[in-house]
Design a protein around this motif. Sequence first.
Motif, PDB file in Angstrom:
ATOM      1  N   GLN A  30     -10.629  -8.880   3.562  1.00  0.00           N
ATOM      2  CA  GLN A  30      -9.897  -7.614   3.465  1.00  0.00           C
ATOM      3  C   GLN A  30      -9.135  -7.529   2.146  1.00  0.00           C
ATOM      4  O   GLN A  30      -9.176  -6.495   1.462  1.00  0.00           O
ATOM      5  N   GLU A  36      -9.704  -4.762  -0.801  1.00  0.00           N
ATOM      6  CA  GLU A  36      -8.552  -3.927  -1.170  1.00  0.00           C
ATOM      7  C   GLU A  36      -8.302  -4.005  -2.679  1.00  0.00           C
ATOM      8  O   GLU A  36      -8.134  -2.981  -3.349  1.00  0.00           O
ATOM      9  N   ASP A  79     -12.712   1.517   7.979  1.00  0.00           N
ATOM     10  CA  ASP A  79     -12.680   0.369   7.085  1.00  0.00           C
ATOM     11  C   ASP A  79     -11.317  -0.294   7.198  1.00  0.00           C
ATOM     12  O   ASP A  79     -10.333   0.366   7.546  1.00  0.00           O
ATOM     13  N   PHE A  80     -11.280  -1.603   6.909  1.00  0.00           N
ATOM     14  CA  PHE A  80      -9.989  -2.299   6.990  1.00  0.00           C
ATOM     15  C   PHE A  80      -9.275  -2.377   5.648  1.00  0.00           C
ATOM     16  O   PHE A  80      -8.207  -2.979   5.554  1.00  0.00           O
ATOM     17  N   PRO A 100      -7.385  -0.065   3.077  1.00  0.00           N
ATOM     18  CA  PRO A 100      -6.859   1.284   2.854  1.00  0.00           C
ATOM     19  C   PRO A 100      -7.263   1.891   1.515  1.00  0.00           C
ATOM     20  O   PRO A 100      -7.486   3.099   1.421  1.00  0.00           O
ATOM     21  N   LEU A 127     -10.544   3.618   1.887  1.00  0.00           N
ATOM     22  CA  LEU A 127     -10.443   4.868   2.640  1.00  0.00           C
ATOM     23  C   LEU A 127      -9.835   5.986   1.798  1.00  0.00           C
ATOM     24  O   LEU A 127     -10.205   7.152   1.957  1.00  0.00           O
ATOM     25  N   PRO A 185      -8.415   3.707   9.582  1.00  0.00           N
ATOM     26  CA  PRO A 185      -8.221   2.284   9.300  1.00  0.00           C
ATOM     27  C   PRO A 185      -8.552   1.493  10.559  1.00  0.00           C
ATOM     28  O   PRO A 185      -8.225   1.913  11.677  1.00  0.00           O
ATOM     29  N   ASP A 226     -10.640  -2.419  12.253  1.00  0.00           N
ATOM     30  CA  ASP A 226     -11.424  -3.649  12.153  1.00  0.00           C
ATOM     31  C   ASP A 226     -12.436  -3.645  13.288  1.00  0.00           C
ATOM     32  O   ASP A 226     -12.066  -3.503  14.454  1.00  0.00           O
TER      33      ASP A 226
END
Length: 209
Positions: free
Chosen positions: A13, A17, A76-77, A79, A82, A96, A98
């Motif tokens: 993740q 990110e 999606d995990f 942010p 997204l 958001p 998992d």
Amino acid sequence: MADHFPDLAAKTQAIYEAEAERFDQDRSRRLFEARWLVRFSDGLPRGGQVLDLGCGSGEPISAWLIAEGFALTGMDFAPAMLEIARARWPQAEWLPGDMRTLDLASRYDGIVAWNSFFHLTRDEQRACLPRLARHLAPGGHLLVTVGDSDGETTGRVGEFEVYHASLSLAEYASILEANGLRVTGFMARDPDCTGHSVLLARKLEETTQ
């Protein structure tokens, strides 16, 4: 990026990110996935509900599904991923979440987990597949990328190494069958899909006693 994460999922993740913009820029838009997306969408109701798990920035899978007229929910995990997707397609639903803890009120006509499901460990995949099955409507289709055989390996996102895992096709088929789905397509290292190993399954129609 230092390895101070509590588990593989947290590390994956954090990488997505941090690499969201670069990943989006580098992600191929050639739609080498198109043949599998057509097979996935064939027979789904016009305007049906489709869930894209691990949707990333929405390119190109979510974008194709939206263009084909499906009611798209992307999850999606990361942010930052997204944010990119939401800015491009505000008409879609972006959540958001998992997939390991997937628990939505809706059931979907189709679920896609392209280049995302294989980040789960093998035990997490075994636990996740029944969750995916519960979120599929009868007759719904599941499309996931997996490995060509049982095992663990790594891939890369930008400069960072990320975890990949797979079960055997026989085990996938067994778990899916136990949860009301039947494998309808599989290709290991599909040469027409940049070497991706792809699995397609269909949820059987519910019968009344």
